[in-house]
Design an enzyme around this catalytic site. Structure first.
Site, PDB file in Angstrom:
ATOM      1  N   GLN A 153      49.239  27.874  44.085  1.00 13.32           N
ATOM      2  CA  GLN A 153      48.885  28.877  43.075  1.00 13.32           C
ATOM      3  C   GLN A 153      49.795  30.092  43.117  1.00 13.32           C
ATOM      4  O   GLN A 153      49.741  30.939  42.228  1.00 13.32           O
ATOM      5  CB  GLN A 153      47.438  29.325  43.259  1.00 13.32           C
ATOM      6  CG  GLN A 153      47.185  30.123  44.534  1.00 13.32           C
ATOM      7  CD  GLN A 153      45.716  30.383  44.786  1.00 13.32           C
ATOM      8  OE1 GLN A 153      44.978  29.495  45.190  1.00 13.32           O
ATOM      9  NE2 GLN A 153      45.291  31.613  44.545  1.00 13.32           N
TER      10      GLN A 153
ATOM     11  N   CYS B  83      42.716  30.169  42.206  1.00  8.40           N
ATOM     12  CA  CYS B  83      42.248  29.136  43.136  1.00  8.40           C
ATOM     13  C   CYS B  83      41.167  28.248  42.533  1.00  8.40           C
ATOM     14  O   CYS B  83      41.163  27.030  42.723  1.00  8.40           O
ATOM     15  CB  CYS B  83      41.742  29.787  44.417  1.00  8.40           C
ATOM     16  SG  CYS B  83      40.387  30.964  44.172  1.00  8.40           S
TER      17      CYS B  83
ATOM     18  N   HIS C 167      37.444  32.679  47.702  1.00  8.96           N
ATOM     19  CA  HIS C 167      38.446  31.640  47.468  1.00  8.96           C
ATOM     20  C   HIS C 167      37.752  30.299  47.211  1.00  8.96           C
ATOM     21  O   HIS C 167      36.720  30.006  47.815  1.00  8.96           O
ATOM     22  CB  HIS C 167      39.344  31.526  48.697  1.00  8.96           C
ATOM     23  CG  HIS C 167      40.593  30.723  48.502  1.00  8.96           C
ATOM     24  ND1 HIS C 167      41.410  30.853  47.408  1.00  8.96           N
ATOM     25  CD2 HIS C 167      41.168  29.752  49.270  1.00  8.96           C
ATOM     26  CE1 HIS C 167      42.448  30.031  47.524  1.00  8.96           C
ATOM     27  NE2 HIS C 167      42.311  29.333  48.636  1.00  8.96           N
TER      28      HIS C 167
ATOM     29  N   ASN D 127      43.945  23.113  50.406  1.00  8.09           N
ATOM     30  CA  ASN D 127      44.126  24.467  49.888  1.00  8.09           C
ATOM     31  C   ASN D 127      45.142  24.429  48.746  1.00  8.09           C
ATOM     32  O   ASN D 127      45.750  23.388  48.471  1.00  8.09           O
ATOM     33  CB  ASN D 127      44.588  25.393  51.018  1.00  8.09           C
ATOM     34  CG  ASN D 127      44.231  26.845  50.762  1.00  8.09           C
ATOM     35  OD1 ASN D 127      43.914  27.238  49.647  1.00  8.09           O
ATOM     36  ND2 ASN D 127      44.272  27.652  51.801  1.00  8.09           N
TER      37      ASN D 127
END
Length: 468
Positions: free
Chosen positions: A86, A92, A383, A406
């Site tokens: 990102q 996110c 997040h 992630n």
């Protein structure tokens, strides 16, 4: 219909008038001198001082035993793809959702790796969010500009953050496209300057709309002016992100070396290649401040004006873990939200409650539980990511650690995949999105409870604000 709730806080002074509270007591020089003397005699504190003044606090406090004992090995791991990035943005939640969608899309397209365009959905989130913000300004025009809700609306009207239902509301209207069709721009990967200009534009527009209504203008007149404001928003977004297509041609070569091509609208492409039944998904949270087996919503937590409200079902953390574990064992990744920065060693990608021994280093205790951290602004959702594996103890059947995809690129962790110890899940995990079929009968029944309305600034809405 929603039930409004003012979150109940423990306030020892709430029953006493401020005038009856003792005058603030200043810190005396004698007290400061005693602190100085005691510190100078504390050998452990002096050693800690020498170390921290020469090195980073995370290097000094790092529990290297935990790092050495943590392996990125899981009894059940379902990812066979590379991570996304990102970059310098707070997208996110969009990345995590599209990462979940791309698993089925890649299989249907018969390609090893695939990405939907994050910039495309980002464009329409900004557009819809701007419209929702200006509608909220019209709706609250009868309140003083210093009203807390109005201030919240104006505070960060066009940030990058968001929630699962907000993303679903966007794609229902605007669809999805491959990343090749609407690629990243400098502004989608680094949103600070674009967001700053949009904030200025939207706050100026809010001022103009309130002035129209305060001077006796009608709601219709305000909405006509809003349309002109939205034309400006569209122009700014197109300059920064590009103009999104209404229809596109796209081709690719599949695993069988066959050339494929489509000509579709974004909604048609989404309907064809998103294989997940996202309409069946619900948001499950763990919020120890409030009763379990009850639904909640957050005031003004929305991007599409008039769209369905976000609904959370609050459950105990062990229930959330069990849902997550069963999904992963069935080969289904799990979208989730957490407080990402707490006890994270980013280079190794390890979350553990004791990864940094701050209490031992400082000689201080940080003693709040999860409920109190929420009440006293020490934690919130920051997040969104995706679970892609779990390490299950063969004897108990319980999870020992969790594998996390992630969206920070592949420089940290295990090529961008992180390892979450189960003790960290208990304290810093807040939300998952799950199909209804993974809920117990009691949970399904609880979904029918009348949602309690939390205020706009509640921590359960924080993922839709400035996120990581």
């Amino acid at each position: 219909m929603f039930i409004h709730l003012t979150t109940k806080l423990t306030r020892r002074a709430s029953t006493v008038r401020r005038s009856n509270i003792a005058t603030m007591n200043s810190l005396s020089i004698d007290q400061i001198n005693s602190f100085r003397e005691e510190f100078s005699k504390d050998k452990a504190a002096k050693i800690a001082q020498n170390a921290v003044m020469s090195c980073t606090i995370t290097d000094v406090a790092l529990n290297r035993d935990i790092v050495a004992q943590t392996t990125h090995s899981f009894s059940n791991q379902i990812d066979e793809w590379s991570v996304t990035n990102q970059k310098s943005s707070g997208r996110c939640w969009l990345f995590a959702m599209l990462n979940l969608f791309r698993v089925g899309a890649a299989k249907k397209l018969k390609v090893k790796d695939f990405e939907f365009s994050q910039a495309h959905i980002h464009f329409f989130d900004k557009l819809e969010r701007a419209n929702h913000m200006l509608e909220a300004i019209i709706e609250t025009a009868d309140r003083d500009v210093d009203d807390r809700t109005v201030k919240w609306i104006l505070g960060d009207p066009i940030c990058d953050g968001g929630q699962w239902p907000m993303a679903i509301n966007i794609i229902r209207r605007h669809g999805l496209v491959p990343k090749d069709v609407f690629p990243e721009s400098q502004s989608s990967s680094a949103t600070l300057q674009m967001n700053a200009r949009l904030k200025d534009l939207l706050r100026s527009s809010a001022c103009e709309l309130r002035n129209i209504l305060e001077q006796g203008g009608s709601v219709e007149a305000a909405r006509k002016h809003k349309e002109a404001c939205m034309k400006d928003v569209w122009r700014v977004l197109c300059i920064h992100l590009g103009t999104p297509p209404t229809k596109f041609d796209w081709s690719w070569t599949d695993k069988d070396k066959k050339h494929q091509a489509v000509s579709m609208t974004p909604v048609e492409f989404m309907n064809e290649y998103v294989t997940l039944d996202y309409e069946d998904y619900v948001c499950v949270v763990h919020d120890p401040r409030n009763p379990y087996m009850q639904t909640y919503t957050v005031d003004y937590l929305q991007s599409v004006a008039g769209g369905p409200k976000l609904i959370y079902l609050n459950v105990e953390v062990e229930m959330m873990k069990e849902i997550t574990r069963r999904q992963l064992l069935d080969g289904l990744p799990v979208w989730m939200g957490c407080d990402v920065g707490k006890q994270l060693h980013r280079p190794t990608g390890i979350w553990h409650l004791d990864i940094f021994e701050y209490e031992n280093l400082y000689g201080c205790q940080f003693g709040m539980n999860k409920r109190d951290r929420l009440l006293y602004s020490q934690t919130l959702m920051t997040h969104a990511m995706m679970f892609t594996g779990v390490d299950v103890d063969p004897e108990s059947g319980k999870a020992k650690k969790w594998r996390v995809e992630n969206s920070w690129g592949d420089a940290n962790g295990k090529k961008g995949f992180y390892c979450m110890h189960d003790n960290w899940f208990n304290e810093h995990m807040f939300e998952i999105a799950t199909p209804r079929s993974y809920l117990s009968e009691e949970m399904v029944k609880a979904l029918d409870t009348t949602p309690i309305m939390l205020p706009a600034w509640d921590p359960m809405g924080s993922l839709a604000q400035d996120t990581v």
